[in-house]
Write a protein that holds these residues in place. Structure first.
Motif, PDB file in Angstrom:
ATOM      1  N   PHE A   1       0.838  -1.197   0.000  1.00 34.44           N
ATOM      2  CA  PHE A   1       0.000   0.000   0.000  1.00 34.44           C
ATOM      3  C   PHE A   1       0.874   1.249   0.000  1.00 34.44           C
ATOM      4  O   PHE A   1       0.623   2.183  -0.755  1.00 34.44           O
ATOM      5  N   ASN A   2       1.909   1.266   0.837  1.00 38.69           N
ATOM      6  CA  ASN A   2       2.786   2.435   0.894  1.00 38.69           C
ATOM      7  C   ASN A   2       3.625   2.589  -0.372  1.00 38.69           C
ATOM      8  O   ASN A   2       3.935   3.709  -0.781  1.00 38.69           O
ATOM      9  N   LYS A   3       3.986   1.476  -1.032  1.00 40.88           N
ATOM     10  CA  LYS A   3       4.693   1.560  -2.320  1.00 40.88           C
ATOM     11  C   LYS A   3       3.790   2.141  -3.396  1.00 40.88           C
ATOM     12  O   LYS A   3       4.247   2.885  -4.264  1.00 40.88           O
ATOM     13  N   ALA A   4       2.510   1.801  -3.350  1.00 35.65           N
ATOM     14  CA  ALA A   4       1.572   2.273  -4.362  1.00 35.65           C
ATOM     15  C   ALA A   4       1.206   3.742  -4.160  1.00 35.65           C
ATOM     16  O   ALA A   4       0.731   4.393  -5.096  1.00 35.65           O
ATOM     17  N   GLN A   5       1.400   4.272  -2.966  1.00 30.44           N
ATOM     18  CA  GLN A   5       1.071   5.664  -2.653  1.00 30.44           C
ATOM     19  C   GLN A   5       2.331   6.398  -2.200  1.00 30.44           C
ATOM     20  O   GLN A   5       2.433   6.806  -1.045  1.00 30.44           O
TER      21      GLN A   5
END
Length: 61
Positions: free
Chosen positions: A42-46
């Protein structure tokens, strides 16, 4: 499945998490391992999000 996501500022919210379609998993993931993996992805995608997700808890029924 539903999960409670906690942001780095302490705010919590409920989100629907869907397993990835099309990817075959060679071994099953347990909930705690899936929660850690989800937070990382999730943090990689955002990358430019103001607040990062620090914890996820999958609601088990």
């Amino acid at each position: 499945m539903k999960a409670v996501l906690t942001l780095d500022n302490g705010e919590k919210f409920i989100a629907d998490i869907y397993p990835l379609q099309g990817k075959k998993q060679h071994k099953p993931r347990f909930h705690d391992e899936y929660e850690r993996w989800f937070v990382e992805e999730f943090n990689k995608a955002q990358p430019r999000a103001a607040h990062k997700v620090v914890k996820a808890h999958i609601l088990r029924n």
